[in-house]
Design an enzyme around this catalytic site. Sequence first.
Site, PDB file in Angstrom:
ATOM      1  N   LYS A 193      32.123  10.143 -22.736  1.00  0.00           N
ATOM      2  CA  LYS A 193      32.619  11.106 -23.714  1.00  0.00           C
ATOM      3  C   LYS A 193      32.286  10.644 -25.132  1.00  0.00           C
ATOM      4  O   LYS A 193      31.801  11.396 -25.951  1.00  0.00           O
ATOM      5  CB  LYS A 193      34.131  11.289 -23.532  1.00  0.00           C
ATOM      6  CG  LYS A 193      34.723  12.248 -24.533  1.00  0.00           C
ATOM      7  CD  LYS A 193      36.165  12.583 -24.267  1.00  0.00           C
ATOM      8  CE  LYS A 193      36.652  13.484 -25.405  1.00  0.00           C
ATOM      9  NZ  LYS A 193      38.046  13.853 -25.298  1.00  0.00           N
ATOM     10  N   GLU A 199      30.939  -1.000 -21.503  1.00  0.00           N
ATOM     11  CA  GLU A 199      30.433  -1.143 -20.134  1.00  0.00           C
ATOM     12  C   GLU A 199      29.268  -0.179 -19.894  1.00  0.00           C
ATOM     13  O   GLU A 199      28.219  -0.554 -19.359  1.00  0.00           O
ATOM     14  CB  GLU A 199      31.539  -0.823 -19.114  1.00  0.00           C
ATOM     15  CG  GLU A 199      32.664  -1.840 -19.057  1.00  0.00           C
ATOM     16  CD  GLU A 199      33.798  -1.517 -20.019  1.00  0.00           C
ATOM     17  OE1 GLU A 199      33.551  -0.859 -21.062  1.00  0.00           O
ATOM     18  OE2 GLU A 199      34.934  -1.921 -19.731  1.00  0.00           O
ATOM     19  N   GLY A 252      38.833  12.579 -20.964  1.00  0.00           N
ATOM     20  CA  GLY A 252      37.994  11.814 -20.033  1.00  0.00           C
ATOM     21  C   GLY A 252      38.429  11.979 -18.585  1.00  0.00           C
ATOM     22  O   GLY A 252      37.617  12.274 -17.707  1.00  0.00           O
ATOM     23  N   ARG A 253      39.727  11.813 -18.313  1.00  0.00           N
ATOM     24  CA  ARG A 253      40.194  11.868 -16.916  1.00  0.00           C
ATOM     25  C   ARG A 253      40.333  13.296 -16.413  1.00  0.00           C
ATOM     26  O   ARG A 253      40.746  13.508 -15.275  1.00  0.00           O
ATOM     27  CB  ARG A 253      41.502  11.090 -16.778  1.00  0.00           C
ATOM     28  CG  ARG A 253      42.613  11.524 -17.714  1.00  0.00           C
ATOM     29  CD  ARG A 253      43.757  10.503 -17.735  1.00  0.00           C
ATOM     30  NE  ARG A 253      44.721  10.780 -18.797  1.00  0.00           N
ATOM     31  CZ  ARG A 253      44.604  10.403 -20.065  1.00  0.00           C
ATOM     32  NH1 ARG A 253      43.538   9.724 -20.451  1.00  0.00           N
ATOM     33  NH2 ARG A 253      45.529  10.683 -20.955  1.00  0.00           N
ATOM     34  N   GLU A 338      47.232   6.783 -16.553  1.00  0.00           N
ATOM     35  CA  GLU A 338      46.727   6.836 -17.934  1.00  0.00           C
ATOM     36  C   GLU A 338      47.358   8.015 -18.677  1.00  0.00           C
ATOM     37  O   GLU A 338      47.525   7.975 -19.890  1.00  0.00           O
ATOM     38  CB  GLU A 338      45.194   6.941 -17.943  1.00  0.00           C
ATOM     39  CG  GLU A 338      44.582   6.600 -19.297  1.00  0.00           C
ATOM     40  CD  GLU A 338      43.070   6.421 -19.255  1.00  0.00           C
ATOM     41  OE1 GLU A 338      42.597   5.271 -19.222  1.00  0.00           O
ATOM     42  OE2 GLU A 338      42.351   7.436 -19.258  1.00  0.00           O
ATOM     43  N   HIS A 369      47.986  -0.076   9.383  1.00  0.00           N
ATOM     44  CA  HIS A 369      47.870  -1.409   9.957  1.00  0.00           C
ATOM     45  C   HIS A 369      47.880  -2.475   8.871  1.00  0.00           C
ATOM     46  O   HIS A 369      47.505  -3.617   9.118  1.00  0.00           O
ATOM     47  CB  HIS A 369      46.596  -1.492  10.799  1.00  0.00           C
ATOM     48  CG  HIS A 369      46.595  -0.496  11.911  1.00  0.00           C
ATOM     49  ND1 HIS A 369      47.140  -0.765  13.151  1.00  0.00           N
ATOM     50  CD2 HIS A 369      46.195   0.798  11.945  1.00  0.00           C
ATOM     51  CE1 HIS A 369      47.045   0.321  13.920  1.00  0.00           C
ATOM     52  NE2 HIS A 369      46.469   1.285  13.204  1.00  0.00           N
ATOM     53  N   LYS A 479      40.556  -3.925 -25.529  1.00  0.00           N
ATOM     54  CA  LYS A 479      39.143  -3.763 -25.933  1.00  0.00           C
ATOM     55  C   LYS A 479      38.905  -4.467 -27.269  1.00  0.00           C
ATOM     56  O   LYS A 479      37.896  -5.134 -27.472  1.00  0.00           O
ATOM     57  CB  LYS A 479      38.796  -2.277 -26.104  1.00  0.00           C
ATOM     58  CG  LYS A 479      38.810  -1.448 -24.844  1.00  0.00           C
ATOM     59  CD  LYS A 479      38.345  -0.017 -25.177  1.00  0.00           C
ATOM     60  CE  LYS A 479      38.716   0.978 -24.114  1.00  0.00           C
ATOM     61  NZ  LYS A 479      38.438   2.360 -24.456  1.00  0.00           N
TER      62      LYS A 479
HETATM   63  O1  F6P Z   1      39.382   3.034 -21.926  1.00  0.00           O
HETATM   64  C1  F6P Z   1      39.856   4.165 -21.289  1.00  0.00           C
HETATM   65  C2  F6P Z   1      38.909   5.317 -21.455  1.00  0.00           C
HETATM   66  O2  F6P Z   1      38.897   5.758 -22.783  1.00  0.00           O
HETATM   67  C3  F6P Z   1      39.261   6.454 -20.504  1.00  0.00           C
HETATM   68  O3  F6P Z   1      40.237   7.281 -21.001  1.00  0.00           O
HETATM   69  C4  F6P Z   1      37.930   7.112 -20.332  1.00  0.00           C
HETATM   70  O4  F6P Z   1      37.899   7.952 -19.209  1.00  0.00           O
HETATM   71  C5  F6P Z   1      37.036   5.904 -20.214  1.00  0.00           C
HETATM   72  O5  F6P Z   1      37.581   4.960 -21.109  1.00  0.00           O
HETATM   73  C6  F6P Z   1      35.585   6.128 -20.511  1.00  0.00           C
HETATM   74  O6  F6P Z   1      35.399   6.613 -21.812  1.00  0.00           O
HETATM   75  P1  F6P Z   1      34.028   7.280 -22.225  1.00  0.00           P
HETATM   76  O7  F6P Z   1      33.842   8.476 -21.364  1.00  0.00           O
HETATM   77  O8  F6P Z   1      34.177   7.630 -23.678  1.00  0.00           O
HETATM   78  O9  F6P Z   1      32.948   6.275 -22.006  1.00  0.00           O
END
Ligand code: F6P
Length: 505
Positions: A193, A199, A252-253, A338, A369, A479
């Site tokens: 987003k 990452e 995002g979610r 979240e 199990h 972060k």
């Molecule tokens: O760190 C949490 C978060 O901001 C989530 O809310 C989001 O889904 C994820 O990181 C990834 O964010 P982006 O889509 O901006 O890379």
Amino acid sequence: MSEAEAAVWNRLEALEKRTLRELFAADPARVDTLSSHLAIPGGAILFDWSKTHLDADHLAAFEDLAEAAGFGGKRDALLSGEIVNVSEGRAAEHTAQRGFGSSDSVAVAAALHARMHMLVDAIHSGALGEVEHLIHIGIGGSALGPALALDALTREDGALVDVHVVSNIDGCALEVAMDCCDPATTLIAVASKTFTTTETMTNAMSALAWLREGGVDDPYGRVIALTASPDKAVEWGVDETRVLPFQESVGGRYSLWSSIGFPVALALGWEGFSEMLEGAAAFDQHFADTDGRANLALRAAFADQYYAHLRGCQTRACFAYDERLALLPSYLQQLEMESNGKSVTADGAPVSGPTAPITWGGVGTDAQHAVFQLLHQGTNLVPVDFIAAIRAGDMLDPAHHRILLMNCFAQGAALMAGRPSDDGARAYPGDRPSATILLDDVTPASFGALIAFHEHRTFANAVLMGINPFDQFGVELGKEIAKSIEQGGVAFDPSTAALLKAAGL
Ligand code: F6P
């Protein structure tokens, strides 16, 4: 909390706590009252909340709580694209992707979908050369939804393109995907987003290096950006024609329905992706039109609030009795924790009770199990959701699916009934609640409706608790500290300093 809401909670606390056995004995029509079918395109979903402790008095009180919390107005605000994410001053327009929102937002979402549709069709027809694989790079909401949808919906009929979802910064994750793909026939989707997430951007750079080392002359030419920050994607090097934007107001979610769902559309074809949107829209329609206990998301939230506030449950578990939905618990963890794992209300005041329980779970029958011992005999009361489908996802002897479903229903029955014994180690206390969601089949439409149900359940819980489910400031501090470690020159606590030294950082 308003006085009216506090008064309802007092009323709820004073209600008699009857056992499930007593509730069924007192009300033979209980199953009819608390289980309902929702019609969706091509089928139906059964939502059975009868094995929870909600009775007519609780339902009436929770309906009053919903009214006191302004549920109707807040639902309308959500569905008409008003600013509901107050801390960030924006709307939450995931439903606009499915046709419910302000007319402007619905039109923008439709135009962005049309753009994505064109690119999906162009790739299928060979406009980007031979494409056998897609490595989808994203994290959190930019990965969990696509990973779940792909796993759920491509097992039976396969995928038009082989997709690998990579999220973790741990290079082992990307290596696994790269080992399965040929650089000459692989596209890279960078899903973020913000287009800034460490990452994702690190994995994306490594994927480009892998393409280059694999003989691809123009690695950036193989990238598709899925983002609400198209300018950043272009600045990073993606050609504007391969940037698929989505609206900033899509969280995002909650973003599976936007261009973040591109890998799903590529794997299923546009028709399958549209069916997923239609299934979600069927639930949106129900959510918009139905009031009180008949509203399935609100009813589920009543039970969630009951267990968190009146029975002290700190967790809630979800067990998918269907291998196709094995990733559902991970997806729900982000959606619910979240969204609602907060300590302040939407106006910044401290909350007066527990917020989101810890969501956990697994897949049946495996979990039976491993962790069900605690559910049956442990000292924690854990409300459980069982999710299953009537139609099997496999082609083997039907005995497999019959045993799977029988086990699912047996566990709900056993948790509720229990079994006394003079030998404490062998006694089952029973009276343990569960809800069951029974799909006809796992199809794009039923999957879309199932996810939309959970989104609206999360929202309904937030309204009843008075919190804003659409921000997530809690993720930022870690972060920031990670960045400051990288930059150096910062003094840390003795434990952290020792760990950094031990790892040579
Ligand atoms: O760190 C949490 C978060 O901001 C989530 O809310 C989001 O889904 C994820 O990181 C990834 O964010 P982006 O889509 O901006 O890379």
